[in-house]
Design an enzyme around this catalytic site. Sequence first.
Site, PDB file in Angstrom:
ATOM      1  N   TRP A  33       0.842  -1.205   0.000  1.00 36.54           N
ATOM      2  CA  TRP A  33       0.000   0.000   0.000  1.00 36.54           C
ATOM      3  C   TRP A  33       0.873   1.249   0.000  1.00 36.54           C
ATOM      4  O   TRP A  33       0.521   2.263  -0.599  1.00 36.54           O
ATOM      5  CB  TRP A  33      -0.912  -0.023   1.238  1.00 36.54           C
ATOM      6  N   HIS A  34       2.019   1.169   0.666  1.00 37.71           N
ATOM      7  CA  HIS A  34       2.864   2.350   0.787  1.00 37.71           C
ATOM      8  C   HIS A  34       3.488   2.779  -0.528  1.00 37.71           C
ATOM      9  O   HIS A  34       3.877   3.928  -0.682  1.00 37.71           O
ATOM     10  CB  HIS A  34       3.983   2.118   1.814  1.00 37.71           C
ATOM     11  N   GLY A  35       3.613   1.884  -1.463  1.00 39.72           N
ATOM     12  CA  GLY A  35       4.192   2.322  -2.721  1.00 39.72           C
ATOM     13  C   GLY A  35       4.335   1.186  -3.699  1.00 39.72           C
ATOM     14  O   GLY A  35       4.470   0.029  -3.320  1.00 39.72           O
TER      15      GLY A  35
END
Lengths: 466, 437
Positions: free
Chosen positions: A325-327
Site C-alpha cells: 500500500w505504501h508504494g
Amino acid sequence: MHYLSPEFGLVFVGFLWLYWWLGSARGVGAQNLLLLVASYLFYCSFDWRFALLLLNFSLVILALAQAVHGHNGVRRRWPMILGVVLALANLGIFKYYNFFREEALALLSPLFNGASLPVLEFVLPVGISFYTFQGLAYLISVGRGECKPAKLLDGLLHLSFFPTLLAGPICRPSELLVQIQAPDERKVAAPELAILLIISALIKKVWLSAWLAEEWVNPVFADPESYHALELACGLMAYAWQLFFDFSGYTDVVTALALLLGFSLPVNFRQPYLATSLSDFWRRWHITLSRWIRDYVYISLGGNRASWARTQVNLLIAMVLSGFWHGASATFVVWGLWHGLGLIAQNSWQKITSLKLPDAITQWLTFAFVCFGWLLFRAEDWRAVTTYTAGFSRWDSLPSLNWIGLLAAMVVFFMLARRAEPMMEKSAAALRLLPWWGQGLTLVAIALLIMELAPAGMPGFIYFGF
Amino acid sequence: MSAVQDTESQHLKALLGITFASLLLVAVKGSALLQYWQQTHHILLEFGSLPKTSSYLPDTPLIREWKRQWQNTSDYWAGVMAQSESRMLLAGQLLLVGDKAIPAPVLPVVAAPVCPKQEIITQACPEPKPIAQQTEVKPAVNESPAVYATPAAAMTASVTTNSAADTPAPEHRDEPDSLQPDSLEPTPLEPLPEATPEAIAAAQGPITLTANDRILLVGDSLMQGLAPHLMTNLKRKYKVETMDLSKHSTGLTYPAFFDWPATVEDAFELEDYSVVIVFLGANDPWDMTIHGRYIRFGSEPWAAVYRERVARIINTAATHRARLIWLGVPPLGREDLLGKAPKLNAIYAEEAAKMPLFARFVATDPTLTSDGSSFTKFLELPDRGSVMVRTDDGVHFTTQGHRLLANLTLTQFGAANTGKTPTNTADTATDNKITQR
C-alpha cells in the site's frame, strides 16, 4: 497548496471566519455545503482531474452503499464485493499499473522476444491511497450493518473532507461521518489545543524533521560509502525520527485544522519508538492504517480464529499488503515482509518460551528492528540496501559528522517521548489561561523562533507520495 | 469540559487568536513571504517589498547600540557553542579511533599566504580588486615566462572582461577577494595547456581523474537526485571525493533566494576542486525583476543578465583551472515549462564554448528523449523494453532516469594513464548501450 504553506494558512484563516459566520447564520447544513465546496476546490488546486476522479469514486461507493439495503430489509452482499473490486481496480490502475507493467515485462522478456504491454501515462492522484481506504471502510461498514448509508452530500464530504484528504488519518464512518451528520450546532471545545497542535507541528515538521534530513539523512543516504559505521547507524536512527516527526507533525496540523472546524479526528501516533514489541509498535505507528489493515485484511482472512500457523500466515499477508500500500515498488513489499517476519519471529518466541526480557532491552530491540526496516523503506533498489549495510563493517575511517551531537539529540528525543503526554496536557492548561491575544502571541513567538532555527526552504511531505 | 455552555465564545477565541497570529506573522515576516511567493508562484507583486521589521524601530543611537550589543552577544554565544561542540566531538573521536582523530597540523596555506616563487609574486598576489579588474589580471598572468600566451587564452580573457563589463559587478564580490591570493597561489605553478586547436581537441576528450581530484556538484533538485549516483560511481571508479552542494528550488533567476555564482566562488575559497558539474535551469524559466524593472523570460535583457550569471560560474572554475561540465536542462513536461529548456541550453552552450579549455556543455536531450528533443516519460531501452525515466510531475527523474544521466556524465571522464575509452566508465554493460543510443 500544502497545509503548512503560507498561502494555505492565509486562505484558511479567511475561510474560518466565513465558516463560523455561516454556522451562526444558516446552521450546520450550510457549513457542510461550504466544507464540501472548499474540499473540492482545495483538491482542484492540485489538479482538477484529481477532483473529477474523487467525485467519480465517491459517487460509485455511495451508490453501492445505497444498494446494500434491499426493500425487504435484507442486506445484500454483492454491492460490497463489487465496490471492493472496483475501488481496488481504480487504485491499482492509478498507483500500480506501471509497477506491474515493468515487473511483468522484466519477467516476460526472456521468454517472449518483443513482449510488450501498452504504456499508460497516469499521474498518481495525491491522496488516492487514503481516500480509497476511507471509502472502503465506509462501504464495508454499511455492508456489515454497522452504519446506515449516508445521504449524498454527507457521504461526499466524508470522502473529501479536506483536512484528511491528502494523507489521512483514515477515518471510520463512526468517527467522521457521524460528526458530519450530527444536527447540533458545531463547537470548538478547546481552541488552545488547536494552537498547541500547530506549535507541535511546526516544531516536529519545520524544525526537527527538516534539520535531521538536512544534517544527517540526506548526506548519509546519498553516499553511504564514504561514512563510518557509526555515522551510518546515526543516519538510520535520524531517518527513523525524521519519518516520525514528518508524519506525526503532519497529523498534528491536520488535527488542528479539523478542531478549528469543530471536528475531532482519531489519533494516528502514540510515541511509536517507545514500543516494547513489534505488535506494540503497530498499535502506536500510523494507527488508523494499522487498524484498517487489521479490520479488513487480517480479520477478513480469518485473523487468529484458526490454527496458530494460519494466524502467522494471515499476519504475513496483512503486513506485505500494508507494505505494498505504501508504494508501487518491490522495496516496500520487502519492507512489509520484514515486518511480517519480525512479527512471526516475535510470536514464535512467545510460544516457545515464557522468558520475559526487561522493557529497556525489548524497546531497543524493537527500535533497531524498525530502523532497519526504514532502510528498506527508503531504499530505491536492492543495491542501495546492500551498499548501506556493507558500510556497517567500516570502522577504520574517521567520522566526519557530529555524531555525538546526534546521539545526544536521540537521547533527548526518547526522554521527551516518555514525557510527551503530560507535557502536552500541562502546556494546554497553561495556554487555556491566556486570553486570545496571549495565545496568538505565543504562537507567533514560537513560529518566529522555529523559522530562525529551521533550515531554509519549504519542506516536502514524505507521506504525500503514498 | 466546561466549554459546553459558552460555545460561541470558544470558537470566537480560536478565530481571534489564529487571525491575530497570522496578521502578526505577515507583518513581521512580510518580506520573506513575498520572496517565497515570487519563488514558488513566479508572480511579481507590484507594491514592492515590505520594509524589514527592524526598520519599524526608530533609528536612535540608543537602539543602534542595543542592536549592536545584541549582535555581539549572539555572535559570542554562537562561538562558544561551536567551540565546545567541536571539543566534545574531538574527545568522542579520540575514544572511537584513537590518535587518528587528532587533526594533522595545518601547514602555512591557511596561516600566511606566502607566495612561493619570486617571479610570479606580482601576478599571483594581486591587491583585492572587484571582479571587473580581477579578470583583467589574467592576460598579465599569461605573459609570465611560462608557456601560456596563446590566442585562446587571450580570447577567454577578453570575453570575460566584456561580460563582466556589461553588467555591474555585484558588490558582495569584494570581500572574498581578500582571500584570493590563497586560492590563486597554486594555479600559476601548473602551466596551462596551450590552447592550440590540438589542445582544444584534447580538452574535449575525456577528463582525466586521479584519486587526488575533488569534484564539486552544483544544482537544484534534479542534481539532488543525480548526485548519489554520480558520487558512488565516481568514487568506485576513480577513488575521487565529491562535494554535493545541490539544493532544491534553486537556480540562477532569483539570486536573492540563493546565489549560485557566489556559492561556487565561496566553495573554491575553501577547497581546490578540479572538476565542477553543474545541473541547473529547471527552476529558471521565469520572469525577473532587476532594479524594479520587470524582465520577461527569454527576452534580450533577460538573456543578458542570465548569461552573466552563467559566465560567472564558468569563470570561477576557469580561474581555478578547474574543468566544468554543464549538463543541459532536459525537456520539461510540465505545461508551464514546455519548450523553455532549449532557450536556457543555448545560453549554457554558448557560454561554455567561450572557454573551450575548461568548460563543456553536455546536452541531455539525446539520452533522455526518444526523438532527441521532446519530453519523453517512457523510454524504449534495449533489453529492458520501455521504462519510465521521468516522474509524474514532468520534471524529475526516476531511478532509471538518474542512471541514464549518471552514465552520460561519466562518459565525460577517463582515468589517468589507462587509455580507457570514455564509455568504459559507464555503469553496466546494459546501461552502456543506453547511453550510446
